[in-house]
Design a protein around this motif. Structure first.
Motif, PDB file in Angstrom:
ATOM      1  N   ARG A   7       0.717  -1.231  -0.010  1.00 15.61           N
ATOM      2  CA  ARG A   7      -0.463  -0.475  -0.373  1.00 15.61           C
ATOM      3  C   ARG A   7       1.026   1.585  -0.045  1.00 15.61           C
ATOM      4  N   THR A   8       0.250   1.973  -0.434  1.00 14.84           N
ATOM      5  CA  THR A   8       0.731   3.717  -0.324  1.00 14.84           C
ATOM      6  C   THR A   8       0.146   4.700   0.627  1.00 14.84           C
ATOM      7  N   ALA A   9       1.546   5.256   1.332  1.00 16.43           N
ATOM      8  CA  ALA A   9       0.528   6.735   2.124  1.00 16.43           C
ATOM      9  C   ALA A   9       1.016   7.802   1.423  1.00 16.43           C
ATOM     10  N   LEU A  10       0.204   8.922   1.750  1.00 19.60           N
ATOM     11  CA  LEU A  10       0.690  10.028   2.277  1.00 19.60           C
ATOM     12  C   LEU A  10       0.554  10.750   3.440  1.00 19.60           C
ATOM     13  N   GLU A  53      16.687   2.280   6.502  1.00 16.56           N
ATOM     14  CA  GLU A  53      17.537   1.856   7.532  1.00 16.56           C
ATOM     15  C   GLU A  53      16.645   0.802   8.216  1.00 16.56           C
ATOM     16  N   GLU A  54      15.167   0.805   8.179  1.00 10.11           N
ATOM     17  CA  GLU A  54      15.399   0.625   9.166  1.00 10.11           C
ATOM     18  C   GLU A  54      14.104  -0.945   8.060  1.00 10.11           C
ATOM     19  N   GLY A  55      14.364  -0.822   6.597  1.00  7.17           N
ATOM     20  CA  GLY A  55      13.924  -1.847   5.688  1.00  7.17           C
ATOM     21  C   GLY A  55      12.716  -1.066   5.686  1.00  7.17           C
ATOM     22  N   GLY A  56      11.781  -0.280   5.538  1.00  4.78           N
ATOM     23  CA  GLY A  56      11.039   0.211   5.250  1.00  4.78           C
ATOM     24  C   GLY A  56      11.025   1.050   3.591  1.00  4.78           C
ATOM     25  N   ARG A  57      10.171   1.556   2.929  1.00  2.00           N
ATOM     26  CA  ARG A  57       9.768   2.449   2.017  1.00  2.00           C
ATOM     27  C   ARG A  57       9.614   4.511   2.640  1.00  2.00           C
ATOM     28  N   ALA A  58      10.269   4.694   1.670  1.00  2.00           N
ATOM     29  CA  ALA A  58       9.782   6.391   1.703  1.00  2.00           C
ATOM     30  C   ALA A  58      10.353   7.296   0.782  1.00  2.00           C
ATOM     31  N   PHE A  59       9.597   8.522   0.522  1.00  2.00           N
ATOM     32  CA  PHE A  59      11.033   9.219  -0.025  1.00  2.00           C
ATOM     33  C   PHE A  59       9.719  10.410   0.301  1.00  2.00           C
ATOM     34  N   ALA A  60      10.477  11.791   0.240  1.00  2.00           N
ATOM     35  CA  ALA A  60      10.300  12.982   1.040  1.00  2.00           C
ATOM     36  C   ALA A  60       9.545  13.930  -0.519  1.00  2.00           C
ATOM     37  N   VAL A  61       8.219  14.912  -0.418  1.00  2.00           N
ATOM     38  CA  VAL A  61       7.892  15.513  -0.859  1.00  2.00           C
ATOM     39  C   VAL A  61       7.220  16.539  -0.359  1.00  2.00           C
ATOM     40  N   GLN A  62       8.776  17.647  -1.318  1.00  2.00           N
ATOM     41  CA  GLN A  62       7.487  19.103  -0.605  1.00  2.00           C
ATOM     42  C   GLN A  62       6.274  20.249  -1.457  1.00  2.00           C
ATOM     43  N   SER A  76       1.539  16.824  -7.916  1.00  2.00           N
ATOM     44  CA  SER A  76       3.108  16.462  -8.308  1.00  2.00           C
ATOM     45  C   SER A  76       4.345  15.590  -8.183  1.00  2.00           C
ATOM     46  N   GLY A  77       4.318  16.341  -7.050  1.00  2.00           N
ATOM     47  CA  GLY A  77       5.336  15.094  -6.100  1.00  2.00           C
ATOM     48  C   GLY A  77       5.469  14.015  -6.206  1.00  2.00           C
ATOM     49  N   LEU A  78       4.356  13.830  -5.318  1.00  2.00           N
ATOM     50  CA  LEU A  78       3.994  12.538  -4.483  1.00  2.00           C
ATOM     51  C   LEU A  78       4.142  11.327  -5.994  1.00  2.00           C
ATOM     52  N   GLU A  79       3.104  11.634  -7.329  1.00  2.00           N
ATOM     53  CA  GLU A  79       3.285  10.701  -8.563  1.00  2.00           C
ATOM     54  C   GLU A  79       4.263  10.550  -8.543  1.00  2.00           C
ATOM     55  N   ALA A  80       5.501  11.425  -8.580  1.00  2.00           N
ATOM     56  CA  ALA A  80       6.434  11.601  -9.491  1.00  2.00           C
ATOM     57  C   ALA A  80       7.565  10.491  -8.362  1.00  2.00           C
ATOM     58  N   GLY A  81       7.607  10.614  -7.012  1.00  2.00           N
ATOM     59  CA  GLY A  81       7.686   9.931  -6.337  1.00  2.00           C
ATOM     60  C   GLY A  81       6.934   8.494  -6.022  1.00  2.00           C
ATOM     61  N   LEU A  82       6.279   8.085  -6.951  1.00  2.00           N
ATOM     62  CA  LEU A  82       5.243   6.406  -6.734  1.00  2.00           C
ATOM     63  C   LEU A  82       6.225   6.208  -7.879  1.00  2.00           C
ATOM     64  N   ASP A  83       6.560   6.446  -9.375  1.00  2.00           N
ATOM     65  CA  ASP A  83       7.131   6.430 -10.241  1.00  2.00           C
ATOM     66  C   ASP A  83       8.446   5.887 -10.107  1.00  2.00           C
ATOM     67  N   GLU A  84       9.469   6.824  -8.917  1.00  2.00           N
ATOM     68  CA  GLU A  84      10.525   6.508  -9.031  1.00  2.00           C
ATOM     69  C   GLU A  84      10.296   5.162  -8.257  1.00  2.00           C
ATOM     70  N   HIS A  85       9.139   4.699  -7.546  1.00  2.00           N
ATOM     71  CA  HIS A  85       9.860   3.937  -6.213  1.00  2.00           C
ATOM     72  C   HIS A  85       8.970   2.728  -7.134  1.00  2.00           C
ATOM     73  N   GLY A  86       8.588   2.414  -8.144  1.00  2.00           N
ATOM     74  CA  GLY A  86       7.830   1.588  -9.130  1.00  2.00           C
ATOM     75  C   GLY A  86       6.499   1.330  -8.438  1.00  2.00           C
ATOM     76  N   ALA A  87       5.961   2.263  -8.329  1.00  2.00           N
ATOM     77  CA  ALA A  87       4.183   1.949  -7.724  1.00  2.00           C
ATOM     78  C   ALA A  87       3.843   3.242  -8.768  1.00  2.00           C
ATOM     79  N   SER A  88       4.084   2.855  -9.777  1.00  2.00           N
ATOM     80  CA  SER A  88       3.618   4.041 -10.908  1.00  2.00           C
ATOM     81  C   SER A  88       2.072   3.647 -10.848  1.00  2.00           C
ATOM     82  N   LEU A 134      -9.026  12.032  -4.729  1.00  2.00           N
ATOM     83  CA  LEU A 134     -10.387  11.286  -5.421  1.00  2.00           C
ATOM     84  C   LEU A 134      -9.931  10.649  -6.196  1.00  2.00           C
ATOM     85  N   GLY A 135      -8.978  10.968  -7.195  1.00  2.00           N
ATOM     86  CA  GLY A 135      -8.792   9.969  -8.580  1.00  2.00           C
ATOM     87  C   GLY A 135      -7.767   9.539  -8.192  1.00  2.00           C
ATOM     88  N   LEU A 136      -7.223   9.774  -7.093  1.00  2.00           N
ATOM     89  CA  LEU A 136      -5.902   8.581  -7.527  1.00  2.00           C
ATOM     90  C   LEU A 136      -6.177   7.801  -5.792  1.00  2.00           C
TER      91      LEU A 136
END
Length: 255
Positions: A7-10, A53-62, A76-88, A134-136
């Motif tokens: 699952r993905t979370a913001l 470091e704890e084995g989780g997955r995360a990225f920053a979005v400003q 836009s930052g969220l979608e780019a980050g999901l792309d980079e982490h294979g969740a496009s 709502l669309g995401l």
């Protein structure tokens, strides 16, 4: 734990405080977490590094909230980050509206500018972020909005802030009904006095006074709130929507 695996979370405002603890907890539960920050890139980077470091997955979005174009920048930052982490194309499963600003101003000293800033960050930005999401959001997703115990006990220094949190609770109620057909739950969490790392919590005498307001005789820790949010984000909370969970540690129940 892996109950949020896949699952993905913001989490907005997650470079520090309750938001940080929430991002860390959701990542430990298996979610890929977008760590949103306003301006402190270094702090957000530390959160992401710690999760990794704890084995989780995360990225920053400003994104600065409360300004024109804030939601567009964030999504836009969220979608780019999901792309980079294979969740496009996966979409978003969990949205936590945590970011907020407080007033700390006597009612007589609240200016239109202060009031407008509180509304813009605490109420307007979450509304339009939910609208845009709502669309995401995937069916059976979760929205958790961070309210405040100040919607139920008074602190005149924060009257304008409390008004914005009342708006968050209304956002929760009405979107819960609107999104129920898709299995999406929408709930609020109301923290009480919580040690978020601000200087006041380095003052033992003040902390003692604040702790006396709870029958547990302590102030809240950020993990206390994060655990409640994680519950609402999980399948265990599938039958709860439109709700307000008091996470104030029984503030003002008496000693």
């Amino acid at each position: 734990m892996s109950r949020l695996a896949g699952r993905t979370a913001l989490v907005t405002g997650s470079s520090r405080g309750i938001g940080r603890a929430t991002a860390e907890r959701l990542a430990r539960d298996g979610a890929l977490v977008a760590v949103h920050y306003n301006s402190d890139e270094a702090a957000a980077g530390k959160v992401v590094a710690g999760i990794t470091e704890e084995g989780g997955r995360a990225f920053a979005v400003q994104a600065e909230l409360g300004v024109p174009g804030d939601v567009d920048t964030l999504v836009s930052g969220l979608e780019a980050g999901l792309d980079e982490h294979g969740a496009s194309g996966h979409g978003l499963d969990i949205l936590v509206n945590n970011a907020g600003v407080m007033g700390g101003v006597a009612p007589e000293d609240v200016t239109p500018e202060i009031f407008d800033r509180l509304v813009a960050v605490n109420a307007k930005a979450p509304f339009f972020l939910v609208q845009r999401a709502l669309g995401l959001l995937n069916d059976n997703g979760r929205i958790v909005n961070i309210s405040s115990g100040l919607t139920r006990f008074a602190n005149p220094q924060e009257v304008a802030y409390a008004m914005t949190k009342g708006a968050i609770e209304q956002l929760t109620l009405h979107f819960a009904k609107h999104l129920a057909a898709r299995g999406i739950t929408v709930n609020s969490v109301a923290p009480g006095i919580t040690d978020n790392g601000t200087p006041v919590f380095d003052m033992p005498e003040v902390v003692e006074q604040m702790a006396a307001l709870s029958p547990f005789h302590r102030v809240g820790q950020t993990r206390d709130i994060a655990d409640v949010v994680a519950f609402l984000a999980s399948d265990d909370a599938r039958w709860i929507t439109g709700g307000l969970l008091d996470a104030s540690g029984g503030t003002l129940l008496g000693g």
